[in-house]
Design a protein around this motif. Structure first.
Motif, PDB file in Angstrom:
ATOM      1  N   GLY A  31       0.839  -1.336  -0.053  1.00  0.00           N
ATOM      2  CA  GLY A  31       0.220  -0.102   0.008  1.00  0.00           C
ATOM      3  C   GLY A  31       0.394   0.973   0.204  1.00  0.00           C
ATOM      4  N   ASN A  32       0.692   1.658   1.109  1.00  0.00           N
ATOM      5  CA  ASN A  32       1.394   3.619   1.029  1.00  0.00           C
ATOM      6  C   ASN A  32       2.336   3.593   2.007  1.00  0.00           C
ATOM      7  OD1 ASN A  32      -0.013   3.183   3.420  1.00  0.00           O
ATOM      8  ND2 ASN A  32      -1.128   5.382   3.239  1.00  0.00           N
ATOM      9  N   ALA A  33       3.056   2.184   2.068  1.00  0.00           N
ATOM     10  CA  ALA A  33       4.073   2.224   3.595  1.00  0.00           C
ATOM     11  C   ALA A  33       5.282   2.985   2.666  1.00  0.00           C
ATOM     12  CB  ALA A  33       4.063   1.151   3.988  1.00  0.00           C
ATOM     13  N   GLU A  34       6.175   3.339   3.675  1.00  0.00           N
ATOM     14  CA  GLU A  34       7.239   3.763   3.605  1.00  0.00           C
ATOM     15  C   GLU A  34       8.459   2.611   4.725  1.00  0.00           C
ATOM     16  OE1 GLU A  34       5.946   7.769   2.400  1.00  0.00           O
ATOM     17  OE2 GLU A  34       7.662   6.989   3.938  1.00  0.00           O
ATOM     18  N   GLY A  35       9.496   2.966   4.481  1.00  0.00           N
ATOM     19  CA  GLY A  35      11.046   2.603   5.125  1.00  0.00           C
ATOM     20  C   GLY A  35      11.895   2.851   4.660  1.00  0.00           C
ATOM     21  N   ASP A  36      12.611   0.842   5.477  1.00  0.00           N
ATOM     22  CA  ASP A  36      13.413   0.927   5.161  1.00  0.00           C
ATOM     23  C   ASP A  36      13.884  -0.802   4.872  1.00  0.00           C
ATOM     24  OD1 ASP A  36      14.839   3.613   4.760  1.00  0.00           O
ATOM     25  OD2 ASP A  36      14.581   3.467   6.503  1.00  0.00           O
ATOM     26  N   MET A  37      14.835  -1.276   4.226  1.00  0.00           N
ATOM     27  CA  MET A  37      15.123  -2.892   4.962  1.00  0.00           C
ATOM     28  C   MET A  37      16.638  -2.555   4.718  1.00  0.00           C
ATOM     29  SD  MET A  37      13.425  -5.813   2.940  1.00  0.00           S
ATOM     30  CE  MET A  37      13.682  -7.092   3.372  1.00  0.00           C
ATOM     31  N   SER A  55      15.914   2.216   0.946  1.00  0.00           N
ATOM     32  CA  SER A  55      14.249   3.386   1.021  1.00  0.00           C
ATOM     33  C   SER A  55      13.859   2.395   0.479  1.00  0.00           C
ATOM     34  CB  SER A  55      14.865   4.144   1.221  1.00  0.00           C
ATOM     35  OG  SER A  55      14.457   4.634   0.014  1.00  0.00           O
ATOM     36  N   SER A  56      12.434   2.580   0.709  1.00  0.00           N
ATOM     37  CA  SER A  56      11.400   2.462  -0.062  1.00  0.00           C
ATOM     38  C   SER A  56      11.485   2.845  -1.362  1.00  0.00           C
ATOM     39  CB  SER A  56      10.411   1.977   1.037  1.00  0.00           C
ATOM     40  OG  SER A  56      10.311   3.186   0.326  1.00  0.00           O
ATOM     41  N   ALA A 102       8.804  -0.960   8.290  1.00  0.00           N
ATOM     42  CA  ALA A 102       7.612  -0.110   7.755  1.00  0.00           C
ATOM     43  C   ALA A 102       7.331   0.922   8.455  1.00  0.00           C
ATOM     44  CB  ALA A 102       6.685  -1.207   7.655  1.00  0.00           C
ATOM     45  N   ILE A 103       6.649   2.216   7.830  1.00  0.00           N
ATOM     46  CA  ILE A 103       5.572   3.189   8.459  1.00  0.00           C
ATOM     47  C   ILE A 103       4.592   3.016   7.370  1.00  0.00           C
ATOM     48  CG2 ILE A 103       5.543   5.130   9.089  1.00  0.00           C
ATOM     49  CD1 ILE A 103       8.824   5.336   8.841  1.00  0.00           C
ATOM     50  N   VAL A 104       3.084   2.905   8.227  1.00  0.00           N
ATOM     51  CA  VAL A 104       1.697   2.353   7.624  1.00  0.00           C
ATOM     52  C   VAL A 104       1.508   3.984   7.854  1.00  0.00           C
ATOM     53  CG1 VAL A 104       0.117   0.921   7.483  1.00  0.00           C
ATOM     54  CG2 VAL A 104       2.117  -0.361   8.072  1.00  0.00           C
ATOM     55  N   PHE A 105       0.556   4.377   6.282  1.00  0.00           N
ATOM     56  CA  PHE A 105      -0.277   5.259   7.523  1.00  0.00           C
ATOM     57  C   PHE A 105      -1.813   4.897   7.092  1.00  0.00           C
ATOM     58  CE2 PHE A 105       3.523   8.976   6.708  1.00  0.00           C
ATOM     59  CZ  PHE A 105       4.186   8.098   6.448  1.00  0.00           C
ATOM     60  N   THR A 106      -2.330   6.074   8.007  1.00  0.00           N
ATOM     61  CA  THR A 106      -4.023   5.508   8.431  1.00  0.00           C
ATOM     62  C   THR A 106      -4.376   6.628   8.279  1.00  0.00           C
ATOM     63  OG1 THR A 106      -4.202   4.819  10.213  1.00  0.00           O
ATOM     64  CG2 THR A 106      -2.994   2.588   8.924  1.00  0.00           C
ATOM     65  N   ILE A 107      -6.039   6.670   8.415  1.00  0.00           N
ATOM     66  CA  ILE A 107      -6.664   8.046   8.648  1.00  0.00           C
ATOM     67  C   ILE A 107      -6.620   8.241  10.050  1.00  0.00           C
ATOM     68  CG2 ILE A 107      -8.501   6.473   9.038  1.00  0.00           C
ATOM     69  CD1 ILE A 107     -10.260   8.582   7.773  1.00  0.00           C
ATOM     70  N   GLU A 108      -6.338   7.440  11.053  1.00  0.00           N
ATOM     71  CA  GLU A 108      -5.827   7.431  12.261  1.00  0.00           C
ATOM     72  C   GLU A 108      -4.724   7.975  12.434  1.00  0.00           C
ATOM     73  OE1 GLU A 108      -8.807   4.412  12.337  1.00  0.00           O
ATOM     74  OE2 GLU A 108      -6.868   4.613  11.537  1.00  0.00           O
ATOM     75  N   GLU A 112       4.914   2.391  12.882  1.00  0.00           N
ATOM     76  CA  GLU A 112       6.134   2.270  12.852  1.00  0.00           C
ATOM     77  C   GLU A 112       5.870   0.391  13.299  1.00  0.00           C
ATOM     78  OE1 GLU A 112       9.258   4.489  13.378  1.00  0.00           O
ATOM     79  OE2 GLU A 112      10.472   2.738  13.721  1.00  0.00           O
ATOM     80  N   PHE A 113       6.540   0.044  12.353  1.00  0.00           N
ATOM     81  CA  PHE A 113       7.097  -2.039  11.775  1.00  0.00           C
ATOM     82  C   PHE A 113       8.291  -2.303  12.330  1.00  0.00           C
ATOM     83  CE2 PHE A 113       2.322  -2.813  13.581  1.00  0.00           C
ATOM     84  CZ  PHE A 113       1.836  -2.003  12.489  1.00  0.00           C
ATOM     85  N   ASP A 114       9.373  -2.670  12.983  1.00  0.00           N
ATOM     86  CA  ASP A 114       9.952  -3.465  13.224  1.00  0.00           C
ATOM     87  C   ASP A 114      10.133  -4.416  13.047  1.00  0.00           C
ATOM     88  OD1 ASP A 114      11.067  -0.873  14.756  1.00  0.00           O
ATOM     89  OD2 ASP A 114      11.008   0.028  12.669  1.00  0.00           O
ATOM     90  N   TYR A 115      11.481  -5.019  12.379  1.00  0.00           N
ATOM     91  CA  TYR A 115      11.347  -7.045  11.936  1.00  0.00           C
ATOM     92  C   TYR A 115      12.946  -7.182  11.756  1.00  0.00           C
ATOM     93  CZ  TYR A 115       6.515  -6.310  10.416  1.00  0.00           C
ATOM     94  OH  TYR A 115       4.751  -5.929  10.633  1.00  0.00           O
ATOM     95  N   TRP A 116      13.014  -8.328  12.041  1.00  0.00           N
ATOM     96  CA  TRP A 116      14.172  -8.666  12.386  1.00  0.00           C
ATOM     97  C   TRP A 116      14.952  -9.740  11.844  1.00  0.00           C
ATOM     98  CZ3 TRP A 116      19.026  -5.150  12.706  1.00  0.00           C
ATOM     99  CH2 TRP A 116      18.443  -4.052  13.663  1.00  0.00           C
ATOM    100  N   GLY A 117      15.396 -10.207  11.209  1.00  0.00           N
ATOM    101  CA  GLY A 117      16.277 -11.236  11.006  1.00  0.00           C
ATOM    102  C   GLY A 117      16.936 -12.290  12.147  1.00  0.00           C
ATOM    103  N   GLN A 118      16.803 -14.116  11.737  1.00  0.00           N
ATOM    104  CA  GLN A 118      17.633 -14.211  13.322  1.00  0.00           C
ATOM    105  C   GLN A 118      19.228 -14.357  12.862  1.00  0.00           C
ATOM    106  OE1 GLN A 118      16.406 -16.294  15.452  1.00  0.00           O
ATOM    107  NE2 GLN A 118      14.768 -15.728  14.798  1.00  0.00           N
TER     108      GLN A 118
END
Length: 126
Positions: A31-37, A55-56, A102-108, A112-118
């Motif tokens: 969707g409209n998510a932004e962020g980095d990997m 970046s995205s 991932a930074i997700v934009f909503t009407i509210e 921000e969601f952070d994920y890590w590998g092992q």
């Protein structure tokens, strides 16, 4: 939830090369998510540090210690980020962790969601 799976670590001599891969279980930037990997690393007794991110929008960012030696790239179809490492040095020895934000934009507002590998071990012998 996004799962990140790294591969490509191993033992290499100083001056050698390795390529790390990180595959996400789904697209991180839906969707409209932004962020980095990208990649962080942690050597024994040291804090985790940034290695490289993309970046995205496809813009890379590198730690000064790896500029000119490492290259980050992405394959959006495969939801995969790569780290090509050349001219490796013993001080590059560490566990390398794949990271996604991932930074997700909503009407509210935004979340921000952070994920890590092992993590995958990279060892450079002198």
């Amino acid at each position: 939830q996004v799962h990140l799976v790294e591969s490509g670590g191993g033992l290499v001599q100083s001056g050698g090369s390795l390529r790390l891969s990180c595959t996400a279980s789904r697209s991180v930037f839906r969707g409209n998510a932004e962020g980095d990997m990208g990649w962080y690393r942690q050597a024994p007794g040291e804090e985790r540090e940034l290695v490289a991110t993309i970046s995205s929008e496809g813009l890379p960012n590198y730690a000064d210690s790896v500029k000119g030696r490492f290259t980050i790239s992405e394959d959006n179809v495969k939801n995969t980020v790569y780290l090509q490492m050349t001219s490796l040095k013993p001080e590059d020895t560490a566990v390398y962790y794949c990271y996604a934000k991932a930074i997700v934009f909503t009407i509210e507002g935004k979340s921000e969601f952070d994920y890590w590998g092992q993590g995958t071990q990279v060892t450079v012998s002198s």
